[in-house]
Design a protein around this motif. Structure first.
Motif, short mmCIF file in Angstrom:
data_model
loop_
_atom_site.label_atom_id
_atom_site.label_comp_id
_atom_site.label_asym_id
_atom_site.label_seq_id
_atom_site.Cartn_x
_atom_site.Cartn_y
_atom_site.Cartn_z
N MET A 109 0.83 -1.19 0.00
CA MET A 109 0.00 0.00 0.00
C MET A 109 0.87 1.26 0.00
O MET A 109 0.62 2.17 -0.77
CB MET A 109 -0.92 -0.01 1.21
N THR A 110 1.88 1.30 0.88
CA THR A 110 2.72 2.49 0.93
C THR A 110 3.51 2.67 -0.36
O THR A 110 3.78 3.80 -0.76
CB THR A 110 3.68 2.48 2.14
N GLY A 111 3.86 1.56 -1.02
CA GLY A 111 4.56 1.65 -2.30
C GLY A 111 3.71 2.34 -3.35
O GLY A 111 4.19 3.18 -4.11
N LEU A 112 2.43 1.98 -3.41
CA LEU A 112 1.49 2.62 -4.34
C LEU A 112 1.35 4.10 -4.03
O LEU A 112 1.35 4.94 -4.93
CB LEU A 112 0.13 1.92 -4.27
N LEU A 113 1.25 4.43 -2.75
CA LEU A 113 1.11 5.83 -2.34
C LEU A 113 2.35 6.64 -2.70
O LEU A 113 2.25 7.75 -3.24
CB LEU A 113 0.83 5.92 -0.84
N LYS A 114 3.53 6.09 -2.42
CA LYS A 114 4.77 6.82 -2.73
C LYS A 114 4.97 6.98 -4.23
O LYS A 114 5.43 8.02 -4.69
CB LYS A 114 5.96 6.09 -2.11
N ARG A 115 4.59 5.96 -5.01
CA ARG A 115 4.67 6.07 -6.47
C ARG A 115 3.72 7.14 -6.98
O ARG A 115 4.05 7.89 -7.90
CB ARG A 115 4.38 4.72 -7.11
N ALA A 116 2.53 7.23 -6.39
CA ALA A 116 1.56 8.25 -6.79
C ALA A 116 2.08 9.65 -6.50
O ALA A 116 1.85 10.57 -7.28
CB ALA A 116 0.23 8.02 -6.09
N VAL A 117 2.82 9.81 -5.40
CA VAL A 117 3.41 11.12 -5.09
C VAL A 117 4.46 11.47 -6.12
O VAL A 117 4.46 12.56 -6.70
CB VAL A 117 4.04 11.13 -3.67
N SER A 118 5.38 10.54 -6.39
CA SER A 118 6.49 10.85 -7.31
C SER A 118 6.03 11.01 -8.75
O SER A 118 6.58 11.82 -9.49
CB SER A 118 7.57 9.78 -7.21
N ASN A 119 5.00 10.26 -9.17
CA ASN A 119 4.50 10.36 -10.54
C ASN A 119 3.33 11.32 -10.70
O ASN A 119 2.81 11.48 -11.81
CB ASN A 119 4.07 8.98 -11.06
N ARG A 120 2.90 11.91 -9.60
CA ARG A 120 1.76 12.84 -9.59
C ARG A 120 0.50 12.21 -10.20
O ARG A 120 -0.21 12.83 -10.97
CB ARG A 120 2.11 14.14 -10.30
#
Length: 72
Positions: A1-12
């Motif tokens: 879950m945190t991986g998806l969230l962090k990817r969403a932050v970096s990829n906007r």
């Protein structure tokens, strides 16, 4: 879950989420993740039109925002 969230932050990327609040209400949200913490994450919620903080443990489902097709 945190991986998806962090990817969403970096990829906007915008995400769709189904969330269970502390009162037991279930809601579907369209969000832009702004920051991720150990047990929560800060977003801009398109439904409420304001910044919100959500608990990671209360997320029932989360994924990329689906594109809506219209017409034939």
């Amino acid at each position: 879950m945190t991986g998806l969230l962090k990817r969403a932050v970096s990829n906007r990327e915008d995400l769709e989420m189904i969330y269970l609040d502390d009162k037991g209400n279930i809601s579907q949200r369209r969000i832009k993740v702004l920051s991720v913490y150990d047990e929560s994450f800060r977003t801009y919620c398109y439904v409420r039109r304001q910044q919100r903080t959500f608990k990671i443990c209360n997320v029932l489902s989360m994924g990329p925002m689906r594109s809506v097709r219209r017409g034939a």
